[in-house]
Design an enzyme around this catalytic site. Structure first.
Site, PDB file in Angstrom:
ATOM      1  N   GLU A  99       0.814  -1.201   0.000  1.00  0.00           N
ATOM      2  CA  GLU A  99       0.000   0.000   0.000  1.00  0.00           C
ATOM      3  C   GLU A  99       0.862   1.272   0.000  1.00  0.00           C
ATOM      4  O   GLU A  99       0.584   2.216  -0.719  1.00  0.00           O
ATOM      5  CB  GLU A  99      -0.905  -0.026   1.244  1.00  0.00           C
ATOM      6  CG  GLU A  99      -1.727   1.212   1.483  1.00  0.00           C
ATOM      7  CD  GLU A  99      -3.019   1.225   0.689  1.00  0.00           C
ATOM      8  OE1 GLU A  99      -3.211   0.317  -0.142  1.00  0.00           O
ATOM      9  OE2 GLU A  99      -3.822   2.152   0.884  1.00  0.00           O
ATOM     10  N   ASP A 100       1.913   1.282   0.789  1.00  0.00           N
ATOM     11  CA  ASP A 100       2.626   2.539   1.055  1.00  0.00           C
ATOM     12  C   ASP A 100       4.040   2.641   0.493  1.00  0.00           C
ATOM     13  O   ASP A 100       4.685   3.662   0.667  1.00  0.00           O
ATOM     14  CB  ASP A 100       2.722   2.769   2.581  1.00  0.00           C
ATOM     15  CG  ASP A 100       1.348   2.997   3.195  1.00  0.00           C
ATOM     16  OD1 ASP A 100       0.435   3.355   2.444  1.00  0.00           O
ATOM     17  OD2 ASP A 100       1.203   2.811   4.409  1.00  0.00           O
TER      18      ASP A 100
END
Ligand code: MN
Length: 748
Positions: A99-100
Site C-alpha cells: 500500500e505505502d
C-alpha cells in the site's frame, strides 16, 4: 490478584523510545517474544520480513514523527502476543509495504511465498475500503463485505491488530480524522471483532474509539466511574474474598477475577435504558473461572446461597450460547450494603473463547493440530457464520484456511467507496443498474480496479467498478443473458420493449402506406376519426397502437385497408393450408406448416415472446448455424448463416438478432428433396424404406417419368420430416447408395 479493571486500561508501553536504534530494539523485543514462546521454530522468515519492510519503509515517518516501521512492528507484536503463526507475523510486518511503498505483490510472493502474499494482498484490499456513510444499513454492508473479502482469516486478525495500534496512537492525528477513524472503529471494526467472538479486542477498540467519537460524554462518564474507584475497589475486594472462601468450602476449584464494566458498554446501556450510572446492576462484577460445566452450575448455587439474585437477571449462555459462541452463566445479585453486582461463571475454555474468539483457533502450537481440534474449529466456524445452507466438505474447507462467510453475495464498490451488494456472478451491467437505471441504459463499458473489462465480466469481492457511459446509448438484448439482478433485467426489458414498439410503429405505418399505394387507397383522404374507428375495431384506443400491431405482424395491412376502403380492397382469400408450405411467408407471420404459435424449436436468445419463423429461402433445420433477422412486421425470420440472402439482409445490423435451437428436440422440419433416378420398379419402395429406417415421416411424395434427363429417367419429389442436420445427411447418403439413384438435391 489485583482487580482487573478494564476501564481505562493503560495501553502497554508501546515502543522503546524514538531514538535512532528504536526500530532495531523493537524488532529484537518482538524476536525475543516469539523465540521464547517457540524455541524450536526457525525464525529466519520473520527476520527477512522485517529487513524487507524496514528497507522499504525507510525514511517514512508516522504523523507522530516516529519512524514508520515502528507501526508494523507494533502490529506484529500484538499478533505475537496472541500467539499467531509465522505467516501471520510476516504479514503483520509486511502489511503496509504494498500500500505505502514501492514493493509489489509479486516481490512478496517471490520472497515470502504464496500464503504471505495472499494475506498481504487481503490486508491491502481491506485498507482500500472507504467507509462511506453512517447509515446503519451501509455499515452492516461494509461489515459483511469486509468479512466476505477475507479469504484467509489471518487477514482479519492482522487488520484488527493494525486498527488497535492506529487507535492507540490516534492522538497525533488532526481532530476531524480522529473522529472519522473512531466512528469507523465503532461501526465497523468493533462489531467485526464482536462477531468473531474476540471480546478483548472489541473492548479495547470500543473504549479507545469512545474517547474520540464522543469526547465529552466519554470524559464525563470516565470521571464519574473514577470518582468511585476507591469505594468500588474495596467493595470488589470484599466480595471476591467472600466468594473465594465459599467456593473453597464447597471444594470447587476456581480463580476469581473482579471487573468493572467497560466505559463504552456502560455508556451504551445508559443511553439505551435512560438510567443513571448508579442504577446499572452490572457495573461491578466478578468472574469465576472453573474447571467444568458441572462446577459452573455448582458455583452459581454457591453465589445464590450467599446473596439474593435479582429476578430476571439470570442468563444461561452455556445451555444457549450467543451467536458468536460466547458461553457463560450470568447472574446479578444484591451484595453487601444493598449494592448490586454481576457474576459471570465459565470454564477455562469458555473464557479463552470469550476473550480471543476466532483467534483462539489460530494460535501457534508446537506440533501438528490433532484432528479433534480441527473438528472443533470447523464446528466453531460453522456456527459462527450461522450457516443454514449446505457447506462444502468441511475438511477441505479448513485445510485451505479459506473462509467464505457470505457465499451468495458479492461486495463491490463505486470509485467513491460506496458498497454495492450484488448476487454472485453479477456483471458490471448489474452494477450499473443498481446505481441508477440511466447509468445502466447508457452503459458502454466498465473498468474494474482501473482496467477495462468486458461487460460479461464476473464481479468479485472487493472489486472497484467504474461504469463508462455514453449519452444516447441503449441496452442490447444480449444483456438479458448477462445480468443476474431482476432490477437490471426488468429495466433492460422495459427499454427494449419501448424501442421495439417505436420501431414497430414506424414499420407498421410504412407497411400500411405501401399497401395503400398498391391498392390505390389515398390514405390522406381518410380522416383521423375514421382511422380511430378502425383502430377501436381492433381494440386499440390510439392510431399508433394500430400501427404498432401492424409492425408486430399481428395482422396484415390489407385487412386494415379493407376496413378503411371496402370498395377498393377485396377481402383476403384464406390460403389453402397445403399451399402454405411453399408460399412465401404470409404477412400475418404465420410460420411453416400452419404453426400459429411461431416456431417453438427456435428461440431468440434472452427473449421468449418474439414471433419466430424459419425463412423460406433456406429453411434451416436443427443443427445448422442460424441467425435471426427482425423483419418488418413479420416477427423474426431465421436464416441459415450460409443463406445467400443473409448477407444482403444484414446491412441493417441492428435488426440482426441472436437465435438458437431450443432444447426440446422432439420436433421435426419438413425438408423437400428431389431425387433423380432410373425409372424402374421398386425404386419408390426403396426410397420410402430409407425414411422408414430413419423413422422419418413422409409428408408428400410425387414421382413422374422424366425422359429429358436421359432414357428411363424419373424424378421423385418428396417432403420428409427431418429432425436435424445429421439425420438429413444420413438420409441423403442412404438414398445415394440405392442403386439407380443418380442424384439427390435439397430444394431450397
Ligand atoms: Mn497499518
Amino acid at each position: 490478584m489485583s482487580p482487573e479493571t478494564d476501564v481505562g486500561q493503560a495501553c502497554p508501553p508501546a515502543m522503546p523510545g524514538t531514538g535512532p536504534d528504536c526500530v532495531e530494539q523493537a524488532f529484537e523485543q518482538l524476536h525475543e517474544l516469539v523465540r521464547r514462546a517457540r524455541p524450536n521454530e526457525d525464525l529466519t522468515p520473520l527476520e527477512r520480513a522485517f529487513r524487507f519492510a524496514e528497507q522499504r519503509h525507510s525514511g517514512q515517518l508516522r504523523s507522530s514523527g516516529e519512524p514508520y516501521m515502528l507501526h508494523p512492528l507494533a502490529v506484529t507484536t500484538l499478533l505475537a502476543e496472541q500467539q499467531m503463526d509465522i505467516v501471520c507475523l510476516e504479514t503483520g510486518l509486511l502489511h503496509d509495504v504494498v500500500e505505502d511503498t514501492t514493493a509489489t505483490l509479486d516481490e512478496i510472493r517471490v520472497n515470502f511465498g504464496e500464503d504471505v502474499a495472499r494475506c498481504v494482498d487481503g490486508v491491502t484490499k481491506l485498507s482500500k475500503v472507504n467507509f462511506y456513510s453512517r447509515e446503519e444499513r451501509q455499515a452492516e454492508s461494509v461489515r459483511k463485505m469486509l468479512l466476505a473479502m477475507v479469504t484467509d482469516i489471518r487477514v482479519i486478525l492482522v487488520k484488527l491488530a493494525d486498527r488497535i495500534h492506529n487507535m492507540r496512537t490516534l492522538d497525533s492525528l488532526p481532530r476531524d480524522r480522529q473522529e472519522r477513524i473512531a466512528q469507523e472503529t465503532l461501526e465497523i471494526y468493533a462489531p467485526i471483532a464482536h462477531r468473531l467472538g474476540m471480546g478483548k479486542i472489541r473492548g479495547e477498540l470500543e473504549d479507545l474509539a469512545f474517547r474520540y467519537a464522543e469526547p465529552e460524554a466519554a470524559l464525563d462518564l470516565i470521571n464519574e466511574i473514577d470518582s468511585k474507584r476507591q469505594a468500588n475497589e474495596a467493595f470488589l475486594e470484599e466480595i471476591k474474598h467472600s466468594v473465594e472462601v465459599n467456593l473453597g468450602r464447597e471444594g470447587i476449584p476456581a480463580r476469581v477475577q473482579s471487573r468493572v464494566k467497560r466505559a463504552y458498554s456502560v455508556y451504551q446501556k445508559i443511553k439505551r435504558q435512560r438510567i443513571p450510572l448508579d442504577q446499572i446492576y452490572d457495573l461491578l462484577g466478578l468472574r469465576i473461572i472453573t474447571d467444568s460445566v458441572k462446577n459452573c452450575y455448582a458455583a452459581l448455587g454457591v453465589i445464590h446461597n450467599e446473596w439474593h439474585p435479582i429476578p430476571g437477571r439470570i442468563k444461561d449462555f452455556i445451555a444457549i450460547p450467543r451467536s458468536n459462541l460466547y458461553q457463560s452463566l450470568h447472574t446479578s445479585v444484591i451484595g453487601p450494603g444493598g449494592l448490586s453486582f454481576e457474576v459471570q461463571i465459565r470454564t477455562e475454555e469458555m473464557h479463552r473463547i470469550a476473550e480471543e474468539g476466532i483467534a483462539a483457533h489460530w494460535k501457534y502450537k508446537e506440533g501438528k493440530r490433532g484432528p479433534a481440534e480441527d473438528d472443533q474449529r470447523v464446528a466453531w466456524l460453522r456456527q459462527l457464520v450461522e450457516w443454514q445452507r449446505e457447506m462444502r466438505d468441511p475438511g477441505e474447507f479448513m485445510s485451505t484456511l479459506k473462509v467464505d462467510l457470505y457465499p451468495e453475495e458479492v461486495y463491490t464498490f463505486t470509485p467513491k467507496g460506496k458498497v454495492i451488494v450484488l448476487p454472485r456472478d453479477a456483471t458490471p451491467i448489474d452494477f450499473a443498474y443498481s446505481i441508477h437505471s440511466d447509468v445502466g441504459n447508457t452503459c458502454v463499458g466498465a473498468k474494474v480496479n482501473g482496467r477495462i473489462v468486458p461487460l460479461k465480466y464476473t464481479l468479485r469481492n472487493g472489486d472497484v467498478c467504474e461504469i463508462l457511459t455514453q449519452p444516447g446509448h441503449v441496452p442490447s438484448r444480449d444483456w438479458l443473458t448477462l445480468v443476474k439482478t431482476s432490477k437490471a433485467r426488468n429495466k433492460i426489458k422495459h427499454v427494449i420493449n419501448a424501442i421495439e414498439r417505436a420501431k414497430a410503429i414506424e414499420i407498421g405505418q410504412k407497411y400500411l402506406e405501401k399497401e395503400a399505394r398498391r391498392f390505390g387507397v389515398a390514405l390522406t383522404r381518410i380522416t383521423k376519426a375514421e382511422m380511430e374507428a378502425v383502430a377501436s375495431e381492433y381494440g386499440y384506443s390510439k392510431i399508433e397502437d394500430l400501427h404498432a400491431a401492424l409492425g408486430y405482424g399481428k395482422f396484415s395491412a390489407r385487412q386494415v385497408l379493407q376496413k378503411l376502403a371496402p370498395d377498393q380492397v377485396q377481402p383476403e382469400q384464406p390460403e389453402p393450408p397445403a399451399k402454405s408450405l411453399s408460399a412465401p411467408a404470409p404477412a400475418t407471420g404465420v410460420p411453416v406448416g400452419g404453426d400459429t404459435h411461431g416456431d417453438l424449436v427456435i428461440r431468440v436468445k434472452g427473449c421468449d415472446d418474439l414471433l419466430v419463423y424459419r425463412a423460406k429461402c433456406c429453411n434451416p433445420i436443427r443443427g445448422e448455424a442460424i441467425v435471426g433477422y427482425v423483419t418488418r412486421g413479420k416477427g423474426v425470420a431465421v436464416h441459415a448463416t450460409s443463406c445467400s440472402n443473409v448477407q444482403n439482409l444484414m446491412y441493417e445490423v441492428e435488426r440482426k438478432i441472436d437465435v438458437e435451437w431450443a432444447r426440446a428436440a422432439a420436433e421435426s422440419f419438413p425438408v423437400r428433396l428431389t431425387v433423380l433416378t432410373d425409372d424402374r420398379p421398386g425404386m419408390l419402395n426403396q426410397l420410402t424404406n430409407v425414411l422408414f429406417t430413419e423413422q422419418s415421416n413422409i409428408r408428400s411424395l410425387d414421382a413422374r417419368s422424366d425422359d429429358r434427363r436421359g432414357a428411363d429417367g424419373a424424378v421423385v419429389e418428396m417432403t420428409a420430416e427431418i429432425r436435424d442436420k445429421k439425420q438429413l445427411e444420413r438420409v441423403v447418403s442412404a438414398i445415394r447408395r440405392i442403386s439407380g439413384v443418380r442424384d439427390v438435391e435439397r430444394v431450397q
